[in-house]
Design a protein around this motif. Structure first.
Motif, mmCIF file in Angstrom:
data_model
loop_
_atom_site.group_PDB
_atom_site.id
_atom_site.type_symbol
_atom_site.label_atom_id
_atom_site.label_comp_id
_atom_site.label_asym_id
_atom_site.label_seq_id
_atom_site.Cartn_x
_atom_site.Cartn_y
_atom_site.Cartn_z
ATOM 1 N N CYS A 43 -1.320 -14.298 5.070
ATOM 2 C CA CYS A 43 -1.716 -15.597 5.607
ATOM 3 C C CYS A 43 -1.357 -16.692 4.604
ATOM 4 O O CYS A 43 -1.653 -16.574 3.409
ATOM 5 C CB CYS A 43 -3.219 -15.598 5.868
ATOM 6 S SG CYS A 43 -3.845 -17.143 6.544
ATOM 7 N N HIS A 45 -2.762 -19.398 4.097
ATOM 8 C CA HIS A 45 -3.921 -20.117 3.576
ATOM 9 C C HIS A 45 -4.255 -19.672 2.153
ATOM 10 O O HIS A 45 -4.033 -20.422 1.209
ATOM 11 C CB HIS A 45 -5.128 -19.922 4.511
ATOM 12 C CG HIS A 45 -6.377 -20.596 4.017
ATOM 13 N ND1 HIS A 45 -7.612 -20.025 4.157
ATOM 14 C CD2 HIS A 45 -6.561 -21.770 3.370
ATOM 15 C CE1 HIS A 45 -8.516 -20.839 3.617
ATOM 16 N NE2 HIS A 45 -7.909 -21.906 3.146
ATOM 17 N N GLN A 46 -4.762 -18.466 1.983
ATOM 18 C CA GLN A 46 -5.114 -17.994 0.640
ATOM 19 C C GLN A 46 -4.440 -16.672 0.300
ATOM 20 O O GLN A 46 -4.915 -15.924 -0.551
ATOM 21 C CB GLN A 46 -6.639 -17.880 0.488
ATOM 22 C CG GLN A 46 -7.322 -19.237 0.462
ATOM 23 C CD GLN A 46 -8.806 -19.141 0.140
ATOM 24 O OE1 GLN A 46 -9.369 -18.067 -0.040
ATOM 25 N NE2 GLN A 46 -9.447 -20.295 0.077
ATOM 26 N N PHE A 48 -4.196 -13.788 1.616
ATOM 27 C CA PHE A 48 -4.725 -12.460 1.935
ATOM 28 C C PHE A 48 -3.749 -11.760 2.879
ATOM 29 O O PHE A 48 -3.195 -12.394 3.782
ATOM 30 C CB PHE A 48 -6.103 -12.553 2.602
ATOM 31 C CG PHE A 48 -7.213 -12.894 1.649
ATOM 32 C CD1 PHE A 48 -7.848 -11.897 0.930
ATOM 33 C CD2 PHE A 48 -7.624 -14.212 1.488
ATOM 34 C CE1 PHE A 48 -8.889 -12.212 0.056
ATOM 35 C CE2 PHE A 48 -8.652 -14.533 0.614
ATOM 36 C CZ PHE A 48 -9.282 -13.533 -0.115
ATOM 37 N N CYS A 63 -6.461 -15.132 11.672
ATOM 38 C CA CYS A 63 -6.707 -14.470 10.401
ATOM 39 C C CYS A 63 -8.200 -14.148 10.273
ATOM 40 O O CYS A 63 -9.054 -15.017 10.500
ATOM 41 C CB CYS A 63 -6.265 -15.378 9.248
ATOM 42 S SG CYS A 63 -6.571 -14.647 7.619
ATOM 43 N N MET A 65 -9.939 -13.759 7.733
ATOM 44 C CA MET A 65 -10.597 -14.268 6.541
ATOM 45 C C MET A 65 -11.294 -15.603 6.788
ATOM 46 O O MET A 65 -12.487 -15.752 6.542
ATOM 47 C CB MET A 65 -9.578 -14.399 5.401
ATOM 48 C CG MET A 65 -8.920 -13.075 5.021
ATOM 49 S SD MET A 65 -10.103 -11.750 4.685
ATOM 50 C CE MET A 65 -10.864 -12.359 3.202
ATOM 51 N N HIS A 66 -10.543 -16.605 7.277
ATOM 52 C CA HIS A 66 -11.133 -17.932 7.456
ATOM 53 C C HIS A 66 -10.734 -18.587 8.772
ATOM 54 O O HIS A 66 -10.976 -19.767 8.967
ATOM 55 C CB HIS A 66 -10.739 -18.861 6.299
ATOM 56 C CG HIS A 66 -10.864 -18.231 4.950
ATOM 57 N ND1 HIS A 66 -9.776 -17.736 4.262
ATOM 58 C CD2 HIS A 66 -11.954 -17.976 4.199
ATOM 59 C CE1 HIS A 66 -10.188 -17.199 3.116
ATOM 60 N NE2 HIS A 66 -11.502 -17.332 3.052
ATOM 61 N N GLY A 67 -10.062 -17.845 9.624
ATOM 62 C CA GLY A 67 -9.850 -18.336 10.979
ATOM 63 C C GLY A 67 -8.601 -19.140 11.253
ATOM 64 O O GLY A 67 -8.466 -19.690 12.353
ATOM 65 N N TRP A 68 -7.672 -19.228 10.294
ATOM 66 C CA TRP A 68 -6.426 -19.911 10.631
ATOM 67 C C TRP A 68 -5.724 -19.071 11.691
ATOM 68 O O TRP A 68 -5.690 -17.826 11.596
ATOM 69 C CB TRP A 68 -5.524 -20.074 9.411
ATOM 70 C CG TRP A 68 -5.963 -21.158 8.464
ATOM 71 C CD1 TRP A 68 -7.216 -21.638 8.298
ATOM 72 C CD2 TRP A 68 -5.124 -21.878 7.551
ATOM 73 N NE1 TRP A 68 -7.221 -22.617 7.324
ATOM 74 C CE2 TRP A 68 -5.957 -22.780 6.852
ATOM 75 C CE3 TRP A 68 -3.769 -21.836 7.240
ATOM 76 C CZ2 TRP A 68 -5.468 -23.649 5.872
ATOM 77 C CZ3 TRP A 68 -3.273 -22.690 6.269
ATOM 78 C CH2 TRP A 68 -4.117 -23.594 5.600
HETATM 79 S S1 FES Z 1 -6.587 -16.367 4.173
HETATM 80 FE FE1 FES Z 1 -6.160 -16.551 6.282
HETATM 81 S S2 FES Z 1 -7.425 -18.161 6.939
HETATM 82 FE FE2 FES Z 1 -7.824 -17.989 4.823
#
Ligand code: FES
Length: 105
Positions: A43, A45-46, A48, A63, A65-68
């Protein structure tokens, strides 16, 4: 461009992601209406590598992890600014083939 046979078509189940590792890169496979799509498992974003564990609905993977969320056909995010790398995938003789050296984007 290099082609890699990563699994059988039957191993990719509609509604569920499948992780494969190709040339050291994690790729998540999804099947929509019988067509295989291949995206980076990481992802934006971070970073993962969990996209294969996300929920998929109407071609959009979220995702865990945080919903992106991203359209698996284009890699474009539907709710954020990130974009997933996507790869050309096809099925030949029942095997999923990924072109790893030529990401679509
Ligand atoms: S790592 Fe995928 S939304 Fe944060």
């Amino acid at each position: 461009m290099a082609e890699f046979s990563v699994c059988s078509d039957e191993e990719v189940i509609t509604g569920r992601g499948k992780k494969v590792i190709v040339d050291g890169e994690e790729i998540a496979l999804f099947k929509l209406d019988g067509t295989i799509y291949a995206i980076s498992n990481m992802c934006p974003h971070q970073k993962f590598q969990k996209m294969h564990e996300g929920m998929i609905e109407n071609g959009v993977i979220t995702c865990p992890m945080h919903g992106w969320a991203y359209d698996v056909r284009t890699g474009v995010s539907t709710n954020a600014s990130g974009k997933l790398k996507i790869f050309t995938a096809e099925v030949k003789r029942g095997k999923v083939i990924i072109q790893i050296d030529s990401p679509v984007q």
